[in-house]
Design a protein around this motif. Structure first.
Motif, PDB file in Angstrom:
ATOM      1  N   LYS A 178       0.834  -1.204   0.000  1.00 22.45           N
ATOM      2  CA  LYS A 178       0.000   0.000   0.000  1.00 22.45           C
ATOM      3  C   LYS A 178       0.866   1.250   0.000  1.00 22.45           C
ATOM      4  CE  LYS A 178      -3.967   2.114   2.372  1.00 22.45           C
ATOM      5  NZ  LYS A 178      -3.442   3.451   2.646  1.00 22.45           N
ATOM      6  N   CYS A 182      -0.085   2.910  -3.443  1.00 19.52           N
ATOM      7  CA  CYS A 182      -1.247   3.804  -3.309  1.00 19.52           C
ATOM      8  C   CYS A 182      -1.476   4.208  -1.859  1.00 19.52           C
ATOM      9  CB  CYS A 182      -2.501   3.181  -3.905  1.00 19.52           C
ATOM     10  SG  CYS A 182      -2.896   1.506  -3.385  1.00 19.52           S
ATOM     11  N   ALA A 185      -4.754   6.002  -0.981  1.00 20.50           N
ATOM     12  CA  ALA A 185      -6.035   5.302  -1.077  1.00 20.50           C
ATOM     13  C   ALA A 185      -6.467   4.790   0.284  1.00 20.50           C
ATOM     14  CB  ALA A 185      -5.929   4.132  -2.050  1.00 20.50           C
ATOM     15  N   ASP A 188      -9.808  -0.242   1.985  1.00 16.11           N
ATOM     16  CA  ASP A 188     -10.664  -1.055   1.116  1.00 16.11           C
ATOM     17  C   ASP A 188     -10.346  -0.807  -0.352  1.00 16.11           C
ATOM     18  OD1 ASP A 188     -12.201  -2.499   3.008  1.00 16.11           O
ATOM     19  OD2 ASP A 188     -13.378  -0.699   3.420  1.00 16.11           O
ATOM     20  N   GLU A 189     -10.076   0.457  -0.709  1.00 13.73           N
ATOM     21  CA  GLU A 189      -9.688   0.765  -2.083  1.00 13.73           C
ATOM     22  C   GLU A 189      -8.398   0.031  -2.445  1.00 13.73           C
ATOM     23  OE1 GLU A 189     -11.251   5.285  -2.938  1.00 13.73           O
ATOM     24  OE2 GLU A 189      -9.542   5.034  -1.578  1.00 13.73           O
ATOM     25  N   PHE A 190      -7.451   0.025  -1.519  1.00 11.50           N
ATOM     26  CA  PHE A 190      -6.185  -0.655  -1.762  1.00 11.50           C
ATOM     27  C   PHE A 190      -6.401  -2.149  -1.971  1.00 11.50           C
ATOM     28  CE2 PHE A 190      -3.032  -3.310   0.530  1.00 11.50           C
ATOM     29  CZ  PHE A 190      -2.045  -3.316  -0.443  1.00 11.50           C
ATOM     30  N   LEU A 192      -9.070  -3.713  -2.913  1.00  2.92           N
ATOM     31  CA  LEU A 192      -9.764  -3.938  -4.177  1.00  2.92           C
ATOM     32  C   LEU A 192      -8.787  -3.828  -5.340  1.00  2.92           C
ATOM     33  CD1 LEU A 192     -12.345  -4.459  -5.725  1.00  2.92           C
ATOM     34  CD2 LEU A 192     -12.845  -2.018  -5.647  1.00  2.92           C
ATOM     35  N   PHE A 193      -7.931  -2.822  -5.298  1.00  2.00           N
ATOM     36  CA  PHE A 193      -6.904  -2.705  -6.336  1.00  2.00           C
ATOM     37  C   PHE A 193      -6.036  -3.950  -6.380  1.00  2.00           C
ATOM     38  CE2 PHE A 193      -2.270  -1.868  -6.298  1.00  2.00           C
ATOM     39  CZ  PHE A 193      -2.065  -1.809  -7.666  1.00  2.00           C
ATOM     40  N   GLY A 265      -3.130   5.690  -7.625  1.00  2.00           N
ATOM     41  CA  GLY A 265      -4.240   6.466  -7.085  1.00  2.00           C
ATOM     42  C   GLY A 265      -5.085   7.120  -8.160  1.00  2.00           C
ATOM     43  N   ILE A 268      -7.697   4.734  -9.261  1.00  2.00           N
ATOM     44  CA  ILE A 268      -8.731   4.480  -8.263  1.00  2.00           C
ATOM     45  C   ILE A 268      -9.703   5.647  -8.187  1.00  2.00           C
ATOM     46  CG2 ILE A 268      -9.125   4.126  -5.784  1.00  2.00           C
ATOM     47  CD1 ILE A 268      -6.390   2.675  -5.710  1.00  2.00           C
ATOM     48  N   ARG A 269      -9.161   6.855  -8.258  1.00  2.00           N
ATOM     49  CA  ARG A 269      -9.975   8.075  -8.238  1.00  2.00           C
ATOM     50  C   ARG A 269      -9.603   8.890  -9.485  1.00  2.00           C
ATOM     51  NH1 ARG A 269      -8.742   9.544  -1.865  1.00  2.00           N
ATOM     52  NH2 ARG A 269      -9.600   7.603  -0.974  1.00  2.00           N
TER      53      ARG A 269
END
Length: 289
Positions: A178, A182, A185, A188-190, A192-193, A265, A268-269
């Motif tokens: 992480k 990212c 992030a 949870d975003e991490f 998922l990635f 990142g 993700i966004r």
């Protein structure tokens, strides 16, 4: 204005799925895009049964992978074919991320007529050295790859590929990954990635002959999108690649943009990245009006 097609090229262990949120944002801006899977990626990837939970590490680390033996030349052929298909419908902008930059550079060397604009997003654009050699340079000295090294699974020499266990639960490895890819992030975003990655990557990262060539690559207009919070390819290395490219073809320098983002990142966004890429698409389309 003639509408260009943005061809999106993923990095190591990634695939076309990585670009789904970005493509949605691009569509809202009216930008046409196509994400490609390089050979052995996407639905052509291998996900050994031992990779599933509960993991069977013996099976996972020994199972053969479809990406075995895939070369940079194979990647170049796939991307060139995609560019040729897109070229039938207007200008082509190739957007490469991370390791995908090596493939973009090689395609630009071999087939400059297929590309109207290149965009490197914190991507390898080798000029003075082969892409892999930059990892030993001073600009990469502070990159902490310990977690990635601990994620490696199996013997690359026997498997003839790189394999990583991204589905492990070791908190130190997860925290390190992480931080590397990212840090901006959420947890949870991490995760998922991480679960969107595939376990296998090919070994061939290019070589001496795949550095940017002034007479081909250097004739194509290009943009470098710097990721200002990238810890896997620090801004200092990104800036070095920009300088080397500009020195190679001073009459055709990079157009430089910066996003406040980690290495992934912006995927993700992707809202701000989509704005920047839409602007590039509009500029390229305007040139062909």
């Amino acid at each position: 204005m003639t509408q260009p097609t943005l061809i999106l090229v993923h990095g190591a262990f990634a695939n076309s799925f990585s670009f789904a949120p970005l493509q949605a944002e691009l569509a809202f801006h009216g930008v046409r895009s196509a994400a490609v899977d390089l050979p052995g990626h996407g639905f052509a990837a291998t996900f050994p049964l031992g990779y599933q939970a509960p993991q069977d590490l013996a099976q996972f680390t020994s199972a053969p992978g479809s990406i075995r033996g895939v070369t940079l030349e194979d990647n170049v052929q796939t991307l060139a074919e995609a560019a040729a298909r897109a070229k039938d419908n207007g200008p082509v902008v190739i957007v490469a991320h991370s390791r995908g930059g090596a493939t973009l550079t090689a395609v630009a060397n071999a087939h400059p007529e297929l590309i109207d604009h290149m965009v490197y997003v914190s991507a390898w654009a080798p000029v003075n050295l082969p892409a892999a050699a930059y990892n030993a340079e001073p600009e990469m000295a502070e990159v902490d790859n310990a977690a990635l090294a601990r994620a490696l699974a199996g013997d690359p020499g026997q498997l003839d590929l790189l394999r990583c266990n991204f589905r492990q639960a070791d908190p130190e490895v997860l925290d390190g990954l992480k931080e590397l890819f990212c840090a901006d992030a959420g947890d949870d975003e991490f995760r998922l990635f991480l679960n969107s990655l595939q376990p296998d990557e090919n070994l061939d990262a290019g070589g001496q002959d795949d550095r940017a060539q002034a007479g081909t690559w250097g004739t194509i207009p290009r943009t470098f999108v710097r990721l200002g919070e990238d810890r896997s390819m620090p801004p200092a290395m990104q800036d070095r690649l920009i300088r080397e490219g500009d020195a190679l073809t001073p009459d055709n320098p990079y157009r430089v943009r910066t996003l406040a983002s980690s290495h992934v990142g912006w995927l993700i966004r992707p809202a701000e990245a989509a704005v920047q890429l839409a602007q590039i698409a509009a500029e390229v389309g305007g040139e062909f009006s």
